[in-house]
Design an enzyme around this catalytic site. Structure first.
Site, PDB file in Angstrom:
ATOM      1  N   CYS A  66       0.653  -1.240  -0.158  1.00  0.00           N
ATOM      2  CA  CYS A  66       0.075   0.012  -0.054  1.00  0.00           C
ATOM      3  C   CYS A  66       0.789   1.392  -0.032  1.00  0.00           C
ATOM      4  O   CYS A  66       0.728   2.198  -0.899  1.00  0.00           O
ATOM      5  CB  CYS A  66      -1.034   0.052   1.266  1.00  0.00           C
ATOM      6  SG  CYS A  66      -2.193  -1.424   1.241  1.00  0.00           S
TER       7      CYS A  66
HETATM    8  N1  LIG Z   1      -2.370  -5.745   2.065  1.00  0.00           N
HETATM    9  C1  LIG Z   1      -3.104  -4.854   2.733  1.00  0.00           C
HETATM   10  O1  LIG Z   1      -2.629  -4.583   3.908  1.00  0.00           O
HETATM   11  C2  LIG Z   1      -3.959  -4.060   2.261  1.00  0.00           C
HETATM   12  C3  LIG Z   1      -4.856  -2.951   2.922  1.00  0.00           C
HETATM   13  C4  LIG Z   1      -5.756  -2.094   2.291  1.00  0.00           C
HETATM   14  C5  LIG Z   1      -6.096  -2.400   0.954  1.00  0.00           C
HETATM   15  N2  LIG Z   1      -5.151  -3.200   0.118  1.00  0.00           N
HETATM   16  C6  LIG Z   1      -5.669  -2.962  -1.089  1.00  0.00           C
HETATM   17  O2  LIG Z   1      -6.484  -4.302  -1.481  1.00  0.00           O
HETATM   18  C7  LIG Z   1      -6.237  -4.562  -2.676  1.00  0.00           C
HETATM   19  C8  LIG Z   1      -5.699  -6.218  -2.755  1.00  0.00           C
HETATM   20  O3  LIG Z   1      -4.550  -6.433  -1.940  1.00  0.00           O
HETATM   21  P1  LIG Z   1      -3.952  -7.666  -1.261  1.00  0.00           P
HETATM   22  O4  LIG Z   1      -2.894  -7.113  -0.126  1.00  0.00           O
HETATM   23  O5  LIG Z   1      -5.239  -8.447  -0.608  1.00  0.00           O
HETATM   24  O6  LIG Z   1      -3.425  -8.409  -2.508  1.00  0.00           O
HETATM   25  P2  LIG Z   1      -2.893  -9.750  -2.727  1.00  0.00           P
HETATM   26  O7  LIG Z   1      -1.839  -9.982  -3.859  1.00  0.00           O
HETATM   27  O8  LIG Z   1      -2.563 -10.361  -1.255  1.00  0.00           O
HETATM   28  O9  LIG Z   1      -4.393 -10.732  -3.202  1.00  0.00           O
HETATM   29  C9  LIG Z   1      -4.761 -10.595  -4.378  1.00  0.00           C
HETATM   30  C10 LIG Z   1      -5.288 -11.873  -4.819  1.00  0.00           C
HETATM   31  O10 LIG Z   1      -6.002 -11.551  -5.971  1.00  0.00           O
HETATM   32  C11 LIG Z   1      -5.716 -12.604  -6.962  1.00  0.00           C
HETATM   33  N3  LIG Z   1      -6.244 -11.967  -8.146  1.00  0.00           N
HETATM   34  C12 LIG Z   1      -5.681 -11.236  -9.241  1.00  0.00           C
HETATM   35  N4  LIG Z   1      -6.247 -11.325 -10.252  1.00  0.00           N
HETATM   36  C13 LIG Z   1      -7.473 -11.807 -10.155  1.00  0.00           C
HETATM   37  C14 LIG Z   1      -8.712 -12.031 -10.940  1.00  0.00           C
HETATM   38  N5  LIG Z   1      -8.808 -11.375 -12.054  1.00  0.00           N
HETATM   39  N6  LIG Z   1      -9.827 -12.858 -10.476  1.00  0.00           N
HETATM   40  C15 LIG Z   1      -9.447 -13.363  -9.221  1.00  0.00           C
HETATM   41  N7  LIG Z   1      -8.589 -13.354  -8.438  1.00  0.00           N
HETATM   42  C16 LIG Z   1      -7.535 -12.501  -8.903  1.00  0.00           C
HETATM   43  C17 LIG Z   1      -4.365 -12.955  -6.930  1.00  0.00           C
HETATM   44  O11 LIG Z   1      -4.101 -14.218  -7.172  1.00  0.00           O
HETATM   45  C18 LIG Z   1      -4.199 -12.799  -5.348  1.00  0.00           C
HETATM   46  O12 LIG Z   1      -4.472 -14.136  -4.570  1.00  0.00           O
HETATM   47  C19 LIG Z   1      -5.089  -3.988  -3.219  1.00  0.00           C
HETATM   48  O13 LIG Z   1      -5.636  -2.838  -4.159  1.00  0.00           O
HETATM   49  C20 LIG Z   1      -4.486  -3.217  -2.148  1.00  0.00           C
HETATM   50  O14 LIG Z   1      -3.836  -2.068  -2.411  1.00  0.00           O
HETATM   51  C21 LIG Z   1      -4.244  -4.076   0.575  1.00  0.00           C
END
Ligand SMILES: NC(=O)c1ccc[n+]([C@@H]2O[C@H](COP(=O)([O-])OP(=O)(O)OC[C@H]3O[C@@H](n4cnc5c(N)ncnc54)[C@H](O)[C@@H]3O)[C@@H](O)[C@H]2O)c1
Length: 437
Positions: A275
């Site tokens: 992030c």
């Molecule tokens: N990690 C954090 O602490 C956090 C906190 C708040 C917001 N976010 C935001 O949330 C979003 C997700 O982050 P995250 O950390 O969970 O990412 P992540 O990489 O842990 O998880 C994302 C998942 O989405 C899957 N994916 C990708 N494309 C896909 C599709 N087309 N269909 C189905 N699955 C698909 C991936 O395989 C992966 O398992 C981002 O925008 C991030 O900025 C993250």
């Protein structure tokens, strides 16, 4: 017309509806489990086959989700996990939680959102609510998702419903879990906002509606920029304090006694995770297109990104003061995850620091109970176990992540030389073998 909205509201209120979650990572998995535990039937979709197989076997790769909870929901049939987006046609609400990284020139890479939106567009049917949770630039929901769904010939706010609701979780934070963090909601129409409020009201204590998706998208970016800027400020303060022979930690501690107008942030070896290093650039990119070049975002980023180099310099000086060179020095890093209590190494400053030390010829090893293996450039490193780590035999122990598993009294007692970038040893007071940021 009213029928879709009323039916959906009832299904959500009675927790009889089905919730689909796209992307089962740090954000999507805890959400899917929270809905499952509340009584909803949940369908989790992820494109990563290996991840899906692990999840189906009840193995949670996310620290905040217990494998027991996951396995129970899967066994009870309340959480189904698949790679097939087509199954989402059965969902009443679909929540998109896919990654939003940066491209090579630090421009937003919304290709995952586009892929997920295309997949949803093919299954969309009247009566469904779609919510985007991925952090992104203001305008994404209405400019990227909405046209794709409208192209199916359905009317937003009447036949289908669309909103942005940013995820605000803090992985590893035991004090504020998903339920305790108020959920922002910005619907494309009032009906979209209302249904999204009802949906999240089932799993969080407080839902905060804002005027629309763009505002919700902007609030999330502002929150992360606020952190980035304040972390940059204390990182620079740390550099200034060291020049003046002061402890930045003492300065922050004392400033924190002011009961108003001050909020403590802490310096460190650099920013990491999915992030803080990335999200601010989403806003820069967006406003640049509109002729405005933001200053704070760029400045904070510059300071934060120089911290790994600063830490390498601290290590070099610490060894030099003991008549040692980096080349050949046995350096043990404590923690490589970007923050305490998690195993996430995405954009972790440890990667850059350890790579720089390896390039300079140091013999680098690390201990991280959350990260068993680490690839740095061409080097494959395996975590040394904390129990068997021989601290006394290292030239320098470098504290990069203050995991709760580490015993700092042991570090202070056994390691001949310590560089502590987290004030993990702060409570032990001044020590001749410890140099703090
Ligand atoms: N990690 C954090 O602490 C956090 C906190 C708040 C917001 N976010 C935001 O949330 C979003 C997700 O982050 P995250 O950390 O969970 O990412 P992540 O990489 O842990 O998880 C994302 C998942 O989405 C899957 N994916 C990708 N494309 C896909 C599709 N087309 N269909 C189905 N699955 C698909 C991936 O395989 C992966 O398992 C981002 O925008 C991030 O900025 C993250």
């Amino acid at each position: 017309m009213k029928g879709h909205s009323e039916r959906l509201r009832q299904a959500l209120e009675q927790r009889a509806g089905r919730v689909g979650v796209i992307g089962l990572g740090y954000v999507g998995l805890p959400l899917a489990v929270a809905f499952g535990k509340t009584g909803f039937s949940v369908l989790g979709v992820d494109v990563d086959r290996e991840r899906v197989a692990r999840l189906k076997a009840g193995e949670s790769p996310v620290e905040d989700v217990g494998s027991d909870d996951l396995a129970t929901l899967v066994a009870a049939g309340r959480l189904s996990i698949t790679t097939e987006t087509g199954a989402l046609t059965t969902a009443d609400a679909i929540i998109i939680c896919v990654p939003t990284p940066l491209g090579k020139s630090r421009e937003p890479d919304i290709s995952y959102i586009v892929a997920a939106a295309d997949a949803v567009a093919t299954v969309l049917r009247p009566g469904q609510l779609v919510v985007l949770e991925s952090t992104t630039y203001p305008g994404t929901t209405e400019e990227v998702l909405l046209p794709r769904f409208k192209a199916r010939g359905f009317t937003v706010g009447e036949e289908f419903f669309l909103a942005f609701s940013p995820e605000r979780i803090d992985p590893g934070n035991k004090r504020f879990d998903l339920r305790a963090i108020p959920k922002l909601v910005g619907g494309v129409t009032p009906a979209c906002s209302e249904l999204t409020r009802v949906l999240y009201g089932q799993i969080v204590d407080r839902v905060v509606p804002v005027s629309g998706p763009q505002t919700a998208e902007m609030v999330k970016l502002f929150e992360n920029i606020f952190r980035s800027v304040n972390i940059a400020l204390v990182n620079e303060l740390a550099i200034m304090c060291r020049r003046l022979g002061l402890s930045v930690w003492e300065v922050i501690e004392a400033a924190s006694t002011k009961p108003f107008g001050f909020m403590p942030f802490y310096p460190g070896p650099g920013i990491g995770g999915h992030c803080i290093p990335s999200d601010p650039h989403y806003l820069s990119w967006r406003t640049r297109l509109m002729g405005y070049e933001p200053k704070f975002i760029a400045f904070a980023d510059e300071i934060n990104r120089q911290m790994p180099t600063y830490v390498v310099q601290m290590v070099t000086e610490a060894l030099n003061d003991r008549a040692k060179a980096v080349r050949g020095a046995k350096i043990l890093a404590l923690g490589v995850a970007y923050k305490a209590g998690v195993g996430d190494v995405r954009d972790s400053p440890a990667l850059e620091i350890l790579e720089a030390l390896l390039v300079r010829g140091a013999q680098v090893s690390y201990v991280d109970p959350h990260v068993p293996r680490l690839k740095i450039g061409d080097h494959q490193l395996m975590s040394v176990s904390w129990q068997s780590a021989n601290l006394a035999s290292r030239d320098l122990v470098l504290i990069l992540t203050n995991h709760p598993e580490f015993d700092m009294k042991r570090v202070a007692a056994e390691a001949p030389l310590v560089v502590d970038t987290r004030n993990a040893t702060g409570s032990l007071g001044p020590r001749s073998n410890i140099i703090r940021l």
